[in-house]
Each structure stands twice: as C-alpha cells, then as structure tokens.
Design a protein around this motif. Structure first.
Motif, short mmCIF file in Angstrom:
data_model
loop_
_atom_site.label_atom_id
_atom_site.label_comp_id
_atom_site.label_asym_id
_atom_site.label_seq_id
_atom_site.Cartn_x
_atom_site.Cartn_y
_atom_site.Cartn_z
N GLY A 167 0.81 -1.21 0.00
CA GLY A 167 0.00 0.00 0.00
C GLY A 167 0.84 1.26 0.00
N ILE A 168 0.18 2.36 -0.29
CA ILE A 168 0.81 3.67 -0.32
C ILE A 168 -0.04 4.59 0.55
CG2 ILE A 168 1.53 5.59 -1.81
CD1 ILE A 168 1.25 3.43 -4.15
N PHE A 169 0.62 5.36 1.41
CA PHE A 169 -0.12 6.29 2.27
C PHE A 169 0.52 7.67 2.21
CE2 PHE A 169 3.22 4.54 4.91
CZ PHE A 169 3.67 5.61 5.66
N ILE A 170 -0.27 8.66 2.56
CA ILE A 170 0.23 10.03 2.64
C ILE A 170 0.55 10.30 4.11
CG2 ILE A 170 -0.33 12.47 2.36
CD1 ILE A 170 -2.06 11.67 -0.02
N PRO A 221 1.05 15.65 8.39
CA PRO A 221 1.99 16.77 8.42
C PRO A 221 3.07 16.66 9.50
CG PRO A 221 -0.23 17.59 8.15
CD PRO A 221 -0.34 16.11 8.37
N GLU A 222 2.72 16.17 10.67
CA GLU A 222 3.72 16.10 11.75
C GLU A 222 4.86 15.14 11.45
OE1 GLU A 222 0.16 13.53 13.11
OE2 GLU A 222 0.47 15.41 12.04
N TYR A 223 4.66 14.24 10.48
CA TYR A 223 5.73 13.33 10.09
C TYR A 223 6.53 13.87 8.90
CZ TYR A 223 4.06 9.77 13.26
OH TYR A 223 3.72 9.07 14.39
N VAL A 224 6.04 14.92 8.29
CA VAL A 224 6.74 15.51 7.15
C VAL A 224 7.63 16.66 7.60
CG1 VAL A 224 6.44 16.70 4.93
CG2 VAL A 224 4.90 14.84 5.56
N VAL A 225 7.13 17.49 8.52
CA VAL A 225 7.86 18.69 8.92
C VAL A 225 8.37 18.63 10.36
CG1 VAL A 225 6.70 20.19 7.27
CG2 VAL A 225 5.71 19.86 9.54
N GLY A 226 8.23 17.53 11.02
CA GLY A 226 8.68 17.43 12.40
C GLY A 226 9.94 16.59 12.53
N LEU A 227 10.20 16.16 13.74
CA LEU A 227 11.38 15.35 14.02
C LEU A 227 11.11 13.86 13.83
CD1 LEU A 227 12.65 17.22 17.20
CD2 LEU A 227 13.50 17.41 14.86
N ARG A 228 9.86 13.49 13.66
CA ARG A 228 9.51 12.09 13.47
C ARG A 228 9.41 11.78 11.99
NH1 ARG A 228 4.52 11.93 17.66
NH2 ARG A 228 3.45 11.48 15.73
N SER A 229 9.67 10.52 11.62
CA SER A 229 9.52 10.13 10.22
C SER A 229 8.74 8.83 10.16
CB SER A 229 10.89 9.96 9.55
OG SER A 229 11.55 8.85 10.08
N LEU A 230 8.10 8.65 9.03
CA LEU A 230 7.30 7.44 8.81
C LEU A 230 7.36 7.12 7.32
CD1 LEU A 230 5.39 5.30 9.97
CD2 LEU A 230 3.50 6.88 9.62
N GLU A 231 8.44 6.47 6.90
CA GLU A 231 8.63 6.16 5.48
C GLU A 231 7.93 4.89 5.05
OE1 GLU A 231 12.80 6.23 4.44
OE2 GLU A 231 12.44 8.21 3.57
N HIS A 232 7.93 3.88 5.91
CA HIS A 232 7.26 2.64 5.56
C HIS A 232 6.94 1.84 6.82
CE1 HIS A 232 11.43 1.22 5.80
NE2 HIS A 232 10.91 0.04 6.09
N VAL A 233 5.99 0.94 6.66
CA VAL A 233 5.58 0.04 7.73
C VAL A 233 5.53 -1.37 7.15
CG1 VAL A 233 3.69 -0.61 9.28
CG2 VAL A 233 4.20 1.81 8.89
N ILE A 234 6.15 -2.30 7.84
CA ILE A 234 6.09 -3.70 7.46
C ILE A 234 5.36 -4.42 8.59
CG2 ILE A 234 7.43 -5.79 6.92
CD1 ILE A 234 7.82 -3.53 4.87
N LEU A 237 3.59 -1.11 3.66
CA LEU A 237 2.99 0.19 3.36
C LEU A 237 4.10 1.21 3.22
CD1 LEU A 237 0.11 0.13 6.01
CD2 LEU A 237 -0.14 -0.14 3.54
N TYR A 238 4.08 1.97 2.13
CA TYR A 238 5.11 2.97 1.84
C TYR A 238 4.49 4.36 1.83
CZ TYR A 238 7.90 -0.98 0.32
OH TYR A 238 8.60 -2.16 0.28
N SER A 239 5.22 5.33 2.40
CA SER A 239 4.76 6.71 2.29
C SER A 239 4.80 7.10 0.81
CB SER A 239 5.64 7.65 3.11
OG SER A 239 6.91 7.79 2.51
N LEU A 240 3.97 8.04 0.44
CA LEU A 240 3.94 8.48 -0.96
C LEU A 240 5.32 9.00 -1.38
CD1 LEU A 240 2.39 9.05 -3.56
CD2 LEU A 240 1.67 11.24 -2.56
N ARG A 241 5.99 9.72 -0.48
CA ARG A 241 7.33 10.24 -0.82
C ARG A 241 8.31 9.10 -1.10
NH1 ARG A 241 9.49 14.41 3.29
NH2 ARG A 241 8.87 12.80 4.77
#
Length: 172
Positions: free
Chosen positions: A43-46, A49-62, A81-85
């Motif tokens: 899957g692909i998710f967006i 905002p707090e994961y795009v411009v903050g200190l946390r990241s969420l690129e993918h989930v297995i 699941l992969y982030s859209l970026r």
C-alpha cells in the motif's frame, strides 16, 4: 517508547492515510495454490503533516501475521505500506516491485481512493522516466528500472518492445 509499542501506532497511522492498497505477489499473478499460500499486500499512504515537517519520520511500515523469522502460511498476511514520498523515490529509481502498483487491476485493489487512482493514471510519466530503449540485433528491447542495487548489480525488467507497447497503451 520501544519499537514494539511504535509498530502498532505507526501501522494505524499508515492505514488511516492509505490511498492505494492491493494484493501483490503470487495471488496477483495467479501463481498461488489456494489454501497453501499467504497473502502479500502493498500500500501507499500520505504521511500526516507532523511526520513531514517534524522530528519524526514514517517512510514505511512492514507488518506480518507471523513473528519475524517464522515462515508465513495459509491465511497469513504480509503487508508493506510505503509513504507516498518513499514510493515516488523508489518508482523513479525503477524498482520493479514498486512499479507494479501502477498496474494492479482494480479487482485486486483492497483500497483505492481518488488520489490512489490518480497516482495509477500517472504510470506513463514514471515509466518514461525509468525506461531505456536499446537497439540490438534482435530488435528493440526495453529495459525498465535501469539502476543498480546495493551491491552494484544492474537491475531491471526486460520486455520486448511489442509487449511494452501493449502494456503502456492500456494505461495511456
């Protein structure tokens, strides 16, 4: 917080913002043995905002039904699941597993929001970026996903020009 606590939280966030999710692997290609295989989903998710411009990241989930190291069996689900970026970055690098999401038939989609459909409609833009046409003595050969893996080995899928044109014309 430990990873064990973060995983369910991150999966929940990724699933809440999923724009496209589909069955992949042997069930997509019709190579599964009913009652003997697990189900692979991508899957692909967006990212929120707090994961795009903050200190946390969420690129993918297995996520897997079985614990890590235990083989999957009938009824088990393996989910990526992969982030859209990250998806776009991997697609532009020609990752064949990622490019597959552009061509998953609607009946194999578990979730397909409007923006997920619009992303699939952009397939020609991504394919054009990742395809090289090589003139050889056997005729035109198209290699998609030109690149190298972590070990420097060339990667990509080789198609005949006719097969590629047929596949592309279905999406243009």
């Amino acid at each position: 917080m430990t990873d064990a606590v973060l995983i369910p939280e991150r999966r929940g966030i990724a699933e809440r913002y999923t724009i496209l999710k589909a069955v992949v692997g042997s069930k997509l290609h019709g190579l599964n043995l009913e009652g003997h295989d697990d189900t692979d989903e991508m899957g692909i998710f967006i990212e929120p905002p707090e994961y795009v411009v903050g200190l946390r990241s969420l690129e993918h989930v297995i996520a897997r039904t079985q614990p890590e190291g235990v083989p999957s069996g009938p009824g088990d689900v393996d989910l990526a699941l992969y982030s859209l970026r990250k998806f776009v970055r991997l697609a532009l690098s020609g990752n064949p597993s990622i490019l597959l999401m552009f061509f998953v038939p609607v009946d194999k989609c578990i979730e397909r929001r409007r923006i997920g459909r619009e992303l699939q409609e952009m397939a020609p833009m991504f394919i054009a970026k990742t395809v090289a046409i090589l003139d050889g003595t056997a005729g035109n050969t198209i290699v998609s996903g030109i690149g190298t893996n972590d070990w420097g080995t060339a990667t990509g899928a080789v198609w005949s020009a006719a097969d590629f044109q047929t596949a592309l014309s279905a999406w243009v």
